[in-house]
Write an enzyme that holds these catalytic residues in place. Structure first.
Site, PDB file in Angstrom:
ATOM      1  N   SER A 143       1.021  -1.296   0.052  1.00 45.62           N
ATOM      2  CA  SER A 143      -0.023  -0.080   0.181  1.00 45.62           C
ATOM      3  C   SER A 143       1.150   1.348   0.060  1.00 45.62           C
ATOM      4  O   SER A 143       1.779   1.493  -0.624  1.00 45.62           O
ATOM      5  CB  SER A 143      -1.099  -0.085   1.380  1.00 45.62           C
ATOM      6  OG  SER A 143      -1.766   1.060   1.205  1.00 45.62           O
ATOM      7  N   TYR A 157      -4.279   7.852  -6.764  1.00 48.89           N
ATOM      8  CA  TYR A 157      -3.440   6.875  -5.983  1.00 48.89           C
ATOM      9  C   TYR A 157      -3.769   6.715  -4.506  1.00 48.89           C
ATOM     10  O   TYR A 157      -3.638   5.600  -4.301  1.00 48.89           O
ATOM     11  CB  TYR A 157      -2.018   7.724  -6.123  1.00 48.89           C
ATOM     12  CG  TYR A 157      -0.976   6.748  -5.477  1.00 48.89           C
ATOM     13  CD1 TYR A 157      -0.257   5.804  -6.202  1.00 48.89           C
ATOM     14  CD2 TYR A 157      -0.591   7.006  -4.193  1.00 48.89           C
ATOM     15  CE1 TYR A 157       0.903   5.188  -5.541  1.00 48.89           C
ATOM     16  CE2 TYR A 157       0.550   6.211  -3.469  1.00 48.89           C
ATOM     17  CZ  TYR A 157       1.318   5.417  -4.410  1.00 48.89           C
ATOM     18  OH  TYR A 157       2.550   4.650  -3.976  1.00 48.89           O
ATOM     19  N   LYS A 161      -4.638   2.996  -2.995  1.00 47.59           N
ATOM     20  CA  LYS A 161      -3.785   2.478  -1.985  1.00 47.59           C
ATOM     21  C   LYS A 161      -4.846   2.075  -0.609  1.00 47.59           C
ATOM     22  O   LYS A 161      -4.240   1.403   0.229  1.00 47.59           O
ATOM     23  CB  LYS A 161      -2.773   3.504  -1.568  1.00 47.59           C
ATOM     24  CG  LYS A 161      -1.521   3.493  -2.702  1.00 47.59           C
ATOM     25  CD  LYS A 161      -1.109   1.989  -3.009  1.00 47.59           C
ATOM     26  CE  LYS A 161       0.061   1.964  -3.988  1.00 47.59           C
ATOM     27  NZ  LYS A 161       0.784   0.578  -4.298  1.00 47.59           N
TER      28      LYS A 161
HETATM   29  N1  LIG Z   1       8.814   4.899  -3.630  1.00 48.69           N
HETATM   30  C1  LIG Z   1       8.208   5.514  -2.683  1.00 48.69           C
HETATM   31  O1  LIG Z   1       8.226   6.471  -2.096  1.00 48.69           O
HETATM   32  C2  LIG Z   1       6.581   4.774  -2.479  1.00 48.69           C
HETATM   33  C3  LIG Z   1       6.066   5.022  -1.290  1.00 48.69           C
HETATM   34  C4  LIG Z   1       5.004   4.387  -1.102  1.00 48.69           C
HETATM   35  C5  LIG Z   1       4.327   3.452  -1.861  1.00 48.69           C
HETATM   36  N2  LIG Z   1       5.301   2.881  -2.825  1.00 48.69           N
HETATM   37  C6  LIG Z   1       4.710   1.707  -3.484  1.00 48.69           C
HETATM   38  O2  LIG Z   1       5.823   0.795  -3.631  1.00 48.69           O
HETATM   39  C7  LIG Z   1       5.607   0.085  -4.713  1.00 48.69           C
HETATM   40  C8  LIG Z   1       6.740  -0.006  -5.535  1.00 48.69           C
HETATM   41  O3  LIG Z   1       7.282   1.154  -5.992  1.00 48.69           O
HETATM   42  P1  LIG Z   1       8.887   1.727  -6.276  1.00 48.69           P
HETATM   43  O4  LIG Z   1       8.871   3.026  -5.363  1.00 48.69           O
HETATM   44  O5  LIG Z   1       9.752   0.542  -5.853  1.00 48.69           O
HETATM   45  O6  LIG Z   1       8.495   2.089  -7.745  1.00 48.69           O
HETATM   46  P2  LIG Z   1       9.623   1.478  -9.139  1.00 48.69           P
HETATM   47  O7  LIG Z   1       8.892   2.560 -10.038  1.00 48.69           O
HETATM   48  O8  LIG Z   1      11.178   1.873  -8.471  1.00 48.69           O
HETATM   49  O9  LIG Z   1       9.269  -0.097  -9.344  1.00 48.69           O
HETATM   50  C9  LIG Z   1       8.149  -0.415  -9.569  1.00 48.69           C
HETATM   51  C10 LIG Z   1       8.458  -1.531 -10.534  1.00 48.69           C
HETATM   52  O10 LIG Z   1       7.145  -1.905 -10.765  1.00 48.69           O
HETATM   53  C11 LIG Z   1       7.222  -2.101 -12.327  1.00 48.69           C
HETATM   54  N3  LIG Z   1       5.767  -1.673 -12.955  1.00 48.69           N
HETATM   55  C12 LIG Z   1       4.960  -0.969 -13.205  1.00 48.69           C
HETATM   56  N4  LIG Z   1       3.920  -1.174 -13.497  1.00 48.69           N
HETATM   57  C13 LIG Z   1       3.905  -2.178 -13.986  1.00 48.69           C
HETATM   58  C14 LIG Z   1       2.905  -3.084 -14.487  1.00 48.69           C
HETATM   59  N5  LIG Z   1       1.591  -2.549 -15.020  1.00 48.69           N
HETATM   60  N6  LIG Z   1       3.225  -4.438 -14.606  1.00 48.69           N
HETATM   61  C15 LIG Z   1       4.135  -4.900 -13.997  1.00 48.69           C
HETATM   62  N7  LIG Z   1       5.286  -4.146 -13.398  1.00 48.69           N
HETATM   63  C16 LIG Z   1       4.999  -2.821 -13.454  1.00 48.69           C
HETATM   64  C17 LIG Z   1       7.991  -0.996 -12.832  1.00 48.69           C
HETATM   65  O11 LIG Z   1       8.428  -1.008 -14.051  1.00 48.69           O
HETATM   66  C18 LIG Z   1       9.169  -1.061 -11.839  1.00 48.69           C
HETATM   67  O12 LIG Z   1      10.302  -1.844 -12.173  1.00 48.69           O
HETATM   68  C19 LIG Z   1       4.257   0.422  -5.456  1.00 48.69           C
HETATM   69  O13 LIG Z   1       3.269  -0.209  -5.328  1.00 48.69           O
HETATM   70  C20 LIG Z   1       4.384   2.009  -4.809  1.00 48.69           C
HETATM   71  O14 LIG Z   1       2.995   2.742  -5.199  1.00 48.69           O
HETATM   72  C21 LIG Z   1       6.324   3.583  -3.206  1.00 48.69           C
END
Ligand SMILES: NC(=O)c1ccc[n+]([C@@H]2O[C@H](COP(=O)([O-])OP(=O)(O)OC[C@H]3O[C@@H](n4cnc5c(N)ncnc54)[C@H](O)[C@@H]3O)[C@@H](O)[C@H]2O)c1
Length: 253
Positions: A143, A157, A161
């Site tokens: 989330s 978003y 979430k």
């Molecule tokens: N980075 C932050 O600050 C943060 C904060 C809160 C939540 N999140 C959540 O953490 C999770 C991971 O995010 P992250 O920050 O590592 O992002 P990121 O973009 O670095 O990695 C996400 C990966 O998911 C892949 N992806 C995107 N859409 C896709 C799809 N339709 N099918 C398959 N793969 C797909 C991307 O290619 C990427 O490699 C997400 O759900 C994001 O919402 C991230």
């Protein structure tokens, strides 16, 4: 990453990780492999999976390229799991340009819901028969701080979430008695490659001052992998339906 590894914690187990090519997903794959799992890693960007595969030194990694919101990708991932799924980390997710309610376009809304919510539903639906047959399994859905409050992203978003948390609790309610746990992790800010441009001047004005004041220091993807793998592992056997913030204390503000 070598610190805090629990050798053999996932020995003999198969784990599926989405969003495995970058950020939190990739760090989760690396940790699972280091702790003995066979990992089926999926991502929509094939080059990221190639880079992951090239960097892995130990463990059994299988990669599946595809959009996780598409049923054909789900089918390919399940085929790669070869009938055994002990752990599922639903990590893939996308942002929404921080668009407020009045400014959301249909394409952004539908894409955010498809990747952040519908994909989790489809992949979980696909693994549950295997987990029920085994009488055990652990699912972790990523989330966000935006699943806990209204001031961390745009409206699409934030809605998605919050939905992940509702999905997590309902799944835990139905399946925990059958040995299947389902939990959520709510990251705060994490240094990853996620694309998060502000596409709304109004959102920038409204969110900017709040985020500058309240957001704790940015975490590493490995710190999130630590929380995710704890919930995937037997170390958290009595935990199901929980939402674990890994956010440097942001949720307490
Ligand atoms: N980075 C932050 O600050 C943060 C904060 C809160 C939540 N999140 C959540 O953490 C999770 C991971 O995010 P992250 O920050 O590592 O992002 P990121 O973009 O670095 O990695 C996400 C990966 O998911 C892949 N992806 C995107 N859409 C896709 C799809 N339709 N099918 C398959 N793969 C797909 C991307 O290619 C990427 O490699 C997400 O759900 C994001 O919402 C991230």
């Amino acid at each position: 990453m070598t610190d805090h590894i629990v050798p053999g914690r996932f020995s003999g187990k198969t784990a599926i990780v989405t969003g495995a090519g970058a950020g939190i997903g990739r760090a989760t794959v690396e940790r699972l492999l280091a702790e003995g799992a066979r990992v089926v890693a999926t991502d929509v960007v094939p080059e990221r999976l190639d880079a992951l595969g090239a960097s892995v030194e130990t463990g059994e990694l299988v990669t599946v390229a595809g959009d996780v919101s598409a049923q054909e990708t789900i089918d390919a991932v399940l085929a790669a799991a070869e009938g055994r799924v002990d752990a599922l980390a639903n990590v893939a997710g996308i942002m929404d340009g921080f668009l407020p309610s009045e400014e959301i376009d249909d394409a952004t809304w539908e894409r955010v819901m498809a990747v952040n919510v519908t994909a989790i539903m489809r992949l979980t639906r696909a693994v549950l028969p295997h987990m029920r047959a085994a009488g055990s399994g652990s699912i972790v859905n990523v989330s966000s701080e935006a699943g806990l409050r209204g001031s961390a992203a745009g409206t699409a978003y934030t809605t998605s979430k919050h939905a992940v948390i509702g999905y997590t609790k309902s799944t835990a309610f139905f399946y925990t008695p059958q040995g299947i746990r389902c939990n959520a992790v709510a990251p705060g800010g994490v240094a990853t490659s996620i694309e998060a441009p502000f596409r709304s001047a109004f959102a920038g004005e409204r969110l900017g001052p709040i985020m500058q004041t309240n957001v704790p220091p940015i975490a590493t993807a490995a710190q999130l992998a630590s929380a995710i793998t704890w919930l995937l592992s037997d170390d958290s056997l009595n935990v199901s339906g929980a939402v674990l913030p890994s956010d440097g204390g942001w949720a307490a503000i």
